[in-house]
Design a protein around this motif. Sequence first.
Motif, PDB file in Angstrom:
ATOM      1  N   UNK A  10       0.855  -1.183   0.000  1.00 41.18           N
ATOM      2  CA  UNK A  10       0.000   0.000   0.000  1.00 41.18           C
ATOM      3  C   UNK A  10       0.894   1.237   0.000  1.00 41.18           C
ATOM      4  N   UNK A  11       0.704   2.090  -0.997  1.00 40.90           N
ATOM      5  CA  UNK A  11       1.469   3.338  -1.062  1.00 40.90           C
ATOM      6  C   UNK A  11       0.774   4.357  -0.167  1.00 40.90           C
ATOM      7  N   UNK A  12       1.417   4.659   0.950  1.00 36.19           N
ATOM      8  CA  UNK A  12       0.819   5.564   1.926  1.00 36.19           C
ATOM      9  C   UNK A  12       1.932   6.233   2.683  1.00 36.19           C
ATOM     10  N   UNK A  13       1.789   7.517   2.928  1.00 33.69           N
ATOM     11  CA  UNK A  13       2.789   8.211   3.725  1.00 33.69           C
ATOM     12  C   UNK A  13       2.168   9.416   4.391  1.00 33.69           C
ATOM     13  N   UNK A  14       2.752   9.800   5.495  1.00 32.38           N
ATOM     14  CA  UNK A  14       2.336  11.005   6.185  1.00 32.38           C
ATOM     15  C   UNK A  14       3.068  12.184   5.572  1.00 32.38           C
ATOM     16  N   UNK A  15       2.407  13.301   5.498  1.00 33.51           N
ATOM     17  CA  UNK A  15       3.034  14.488   4.952  1.00 33.51           C
ATOM     18  C   UNK A  15       3.028  15.612   5.974  1.00 33.51           C
ATOM     19  N   UNK A  16       3.744  16.643   5.680  1.00 37.18           N
ATOM     20  CA  UNK A  16       3.816  17.813   6.535  1.00 37.18           C
ATOM     21  C   UNK A  16       3.966  19.041   5.657  1.00 37.18           C
ATOM     22  N   UNK A  17       3.512  20.173   6.154  1.00 33.92           N
ATOM     23  CA  UNK A  17       3.684  21.420   5.417  1.00 33.92           C
ATOM     24  C   UNK A  17       5.162  21.775   5.276  1.00 33.92           C
ATOM     25  N   UNK A  18       6.018  21.230   6.150  1.00 34.95           N
ATOM     26  CA  UNK A  18       7.457  21.486   6.059  1.00 34.95           C
ATOM     27  C   UNK A  18       8.098  20.802   4.858  1.00 34.95           C
ATOM     28  N   UNK A  19       7.388  19.911   4.205  1.00 35.30           N
ATOM     29  CA  UNK A  19       7.940  19.218   3.044  1.00 35.30           C
ATOM     30  C   UNK A  19       8.384  20.219   1.977  1.00 35.30           C
ATOM     31  N   UNK A  20       7.657  21.313   1.828  1.00 29.52           N
ATOM     32  CA  UNK A  20       8.026  22.324   0.833  1.00 29.52           C
ATOM     33  C   UNK A  20       9.416  22.888   1.122  1.00 29.52           C
TER      34      UNK A  20
END
Length: 87
Positions: A10-20
């Motif tokens: 399953x392709x799944x990941x947590x993201x964050x606004x800091x990724x930018x």
Amino acid sequence: DRCSHSTLGISWMLGTDDLARHSRWFLRNCGGMLDEMHGHFPTFYNFADERNEVHIRWLRWAGFTFGRRIPHNGTHFWEHWRTKECV
């Protein structure tokens, strides 16, 4: 053969606004991580909320294929998958 007996991850990941702020580091390093994960699962599969434009752009950049656009709770989700031969 490095693949496990499971063929679907399953392709799944947590993201964050800091990724930018860290996008270059992330993009440089995620390809190797995907290749490593493909050693265990030849296919990744999931759905992505079409409102998450950053996620959709990354999936396309990472070589995921898009299928059906599925309505759910007033929005739509894109079916997506990525397949690679295990070695």
